[in-house]
Design an enzyme around this catalytic site. Structure first.
Site, PDB file in Angstrom:
ATOM      1  N   LYS A 162       0.876  -1.290   0.078  1.00  0.00           N
ATOM      2  CA  LYS A 162       0.043   0.096   0.155  1.00  0.00           C
ATOM      3  C   LYS A 162       1.179   1.270   0.172  1.00  0.00           C
ATOM      4  O   LYS A 162       2.022   1.251   0.792  1.00  0.00           O
ATOM      5  CB  LYS A 162      -0.953  -0.056   1.112  1.00  0.00           C
ATOM      6  N   SER A 186      -9.942  -0.743   6.989  1.00  0.00           N
ATOM      7  CA  SER A 186      -9.088  -0.601   5.704  1.00  0.00           C
ATOM      8  C   SER A 186      -8.543  -1.694   5.057  1.00  0.00           C
ATOM      9  O   SER A 186      -8.231  -1.841   3.703  1.00  0.00           O
ATOM     10  CB  SER A 186      -8.034   0.404   5.683  1.00  0.00           C
ATOM     11  N   SER A 220      -9.712   1.579   2.923  1.00  0.00           N
ATOM     12  CA  SER A 220      -8.752   2.309   1.809  1.00  0.00           C
ATOM     13  C   SER A 220      -7.607   1.704   1.264  1.00  0.00           C
ATOM     14  O   SER A 220      -7.109   1.948   0.561  1.00  0.00           O
ATOM     15  CB  SER A 220      -8.073   3.421   2.735  1.00  0.00           C
TER      16      SER A 220
END
Lengths: 95, 484
Positions: B78, B177, B153
């Site tokens: 990420k 997330s 996210s």
């Protein structure tokens, strides 16, 4: 909880983030709406309930006081938008 | 089966036997990226050169007999984990050109294990969002239906794992997330116990809630990644010095002797009928596998978790994001004087959701409102944690849905912050409690994925992995791949 225009402007100053007129109006409405929904917390009886800041118990985490290599100055300044003679350069703080 | 669809453990077997090289595997993944990315938009930066170099080194390491279960296997990070020399953007204009001078601890650990980094995954800006629509660059699409969101996210990493743009990924989870996008993309996502994995080098959002964890194609892979990333780190003073087990030893395909609770508050009003049906079928399967199931579990403060979370997280965020001033790194806007430049830097560097949270957090912490909002939320946090503690005196784990709905349509919630916040209603209490949560694919509702969330007491990741593994072996939901 309805936020006034002045309150949003005050927050904008506190967090050092300017806003356009359109943003100001939108945030005033959206944040007011969100805060209204948070009124639900008033239902909860928290008398004698201590606050929790972290989910694990910790106290005074300190490292050993010994020197170790750090990153070179040039690495740290490499991402600086403005630099001069090994310093971060900013606009005049005092007028 | 395509090479890019392999799991970590399948890849490792082939690499070990010499049936495939890391270069071949890496090239297959990179080709998959160039083919699927046009539709998916899951990756901010593809690191092809680095990946091929690392793959070459991995092949050498494998030949010399010094490989680990992760050696030579492609991973996506990420884009909020610092990678030395590789742009780390947080999908924000603010950090669009930021190149970290150091690696996050998890990156160091993966590199020691012989990782092949194929890129940095798209996300909601600074990890604030539940749909990836708040990325400042582009929207990631759900591989099961390109008109829908992948969740957020960690939406980019989750969509990439499901599609084979990587073999596995690391995400971060502050309110769901990792887990919500895992559920939305039909893969496995684990949010470890707070303190289990070092946060050093993870760009901070809400420091008492953030935790890094694996996004993988199956539960075995989740255990393999945890074996590498878990553990104490003196550079993160909130990481916990607690022994790291071999998580793969927890993978037992039955649930005999386990007591599971189903907290009724998680089967909420407004929950999609189809999601509830999938969950009931899944829970019946857990019973069949030998677990005792109690439908009467209760966590009464759950209904206050959303409000408490959206006070605590923005309050911590506004403090963490104070560092973006246009001086040390990141976007910098010109202005008449220092304050004007700083205020404009923040106005034009941050996107709308980040600004909303900064404003909300600033308000909650400001003079006159601190007691009513922030302190109150922290007290409610105590109550929520106590209820979890009490529940785990009775149950080995709790079973809940991951999200009240299947993946929603792009554009459906992006202009209504409260509706967006509600999609985290089943995942955010877990961060408030600091406990671990594992999401595994539980089936489909009208062709769209539904995830089952398994919760346990602090440091009970092994129990969660066991339950997830037994369920996965018995159902095989996770083996289905989207066609992109």
């Amino acid at each position: 909880m309805k936020l006034s225009r002045e309150e949003v402007l005050h927050i904008s100053t506190l967090c050092r983030m300017s806003m356009s007129e359109a943003e100001l109006e939108r945030f005033q409405e959206q944040i007011s709406n969100i805060l209204e929904n948070f009124e639900i917390l008033k239902e909860v009886d928290t008398t004698d309930v201590p606050p929790t800041a972290y989910p694990i118990h910790m106290e005074n985490i300190i490292r050993e006081d010994k020197t170790a290599p750090c990153l070179p100055q040039s690495d740290i300044l490499a991402n600086a938008p403005h630099q001069e003679e090994g310093y971060f350069r900013v606009k005049a703080v005092l007028d | 089966m395509k090479l890019y669809d392999l799991t970590i453990h399948q890849s490792h077997e082939l690499l070990k036997k010499g049936e495939v090289s890391s270069i071949e595997l890496t090239k297959a993944v990179l080709e998959r990226i160039s083919q699927a990315e046009e539709k998916l938009h899951a990756i901010v930066t593809v690191t092809e050169e680095l990946a091929l170099r690392q793959a070459e080194q991995a092949d050498e390491r494998i030949r010399s007999g010094d490989s680990t279960p992760l050696t030579g296997i492609p991973a996506l990070l990420k884009d909020n984990m610092c990678t030395k020399g590789i742009r780390t953007t947080c999908s924000s204009r603010m950090l669009e050109n930021f190149v970290p001078p150091y690696n996050a601890t998890v990156v160091e650990k993966l590199e020691d294990a012989g990782v092949v980094i194929v890129g940095k995954g798209n996300m909601d800006e600074f990890a604030m969002g539940s749909s990836n629509e708040h990325s400042a660059f582009f929207i990631t699409h759900n591989p099961w239906d390109l008109g829908r969101v992948p969740g957020g996210s960690s939406g980019g990493p989750a969509a990439a794992v499901a599609t084979g743009e990587t073999i596995y990924a690391l995400g971060s989870d502050t309110g769901g997330s990792i887990r919500q996008p895992a559920g939305f993309c039909s893969i496995v996502g684990l949010k470890p116990t707070y303190g289990r994995v070092s946060r050093y080098g993870l760009v901070a959002f809400a420091s008492s809630l953030d935790q890094i964890g694996p996004l993988t194609k199956d539960v075995t892979d989740s255990a393999l990644v945890m074996n590498v990333i878990a553990g104490y780190d003196p550079r993160d003073s909130t990481s916990v010095n607690y022994p790291v087990p071999d998580y793969t030893r927890a993978l037992i395909p039955d649930l005999k002797g386990l007591k599971l609770g189903i907290p009724r508050e998680y089967f909420v009003e407004g929950m999609q009928k189809g999601v509830e049906e999938v969950m009931r079928t899944a829970i019946a399967k857990l019973e069949e596998l030998g677990a005792t199931v109690d439908w009467e579990a209760s966590l009464p403060s759950t209904k206050y978790a959303l409000a408490a979370y959206y006070i605590i997280a923005p309050s911590e965020a506004m403090a963490n994001l104070a560092r973006y001033d246009g001086v040390k790194y990141g976007y910098s806007h010109d202005g008449e004087n220092m304050w004007d430049a700083m205020e404009k830097t923040r106005q034009f560097g941050f996107g709308p959701e980040v600004k909303r949270r900064i404003i909300l957090g600033t308000y909650a912490l400001s003079a006159g409102y601190y007691d009513a909002y922030y302190l109150k939320a922290q007290k409610v946090r105590t109550l929520i944690m106590q209820e979890f503690q009490q529940a785990f005196e009775h149950y080995d784990a709790l079973i809940t849905p991951t999200s009240p709905t299947v993946p929603f349509k792009i554009g459906q919630k992006v202009d209504d912050p409260l509706q967006m916040y509600l999609s985290d209603v089943c995942t955010l209490p877990i961060n408030i409690g600091g406990i671990p949560g594992l999401v595994v694919p539980a089936g489909f509702c009208d062709g769209l994925p539904v995830g089952m969330q398994i919760l346990g007491k602090p440091f009970s990741e092994e129990t969660l992995l066991r339950i997830g593994y037994a369920y996965e072996q018995a159902t095989g939901w996770g083996q289905q791949r989207p066609r992109v």
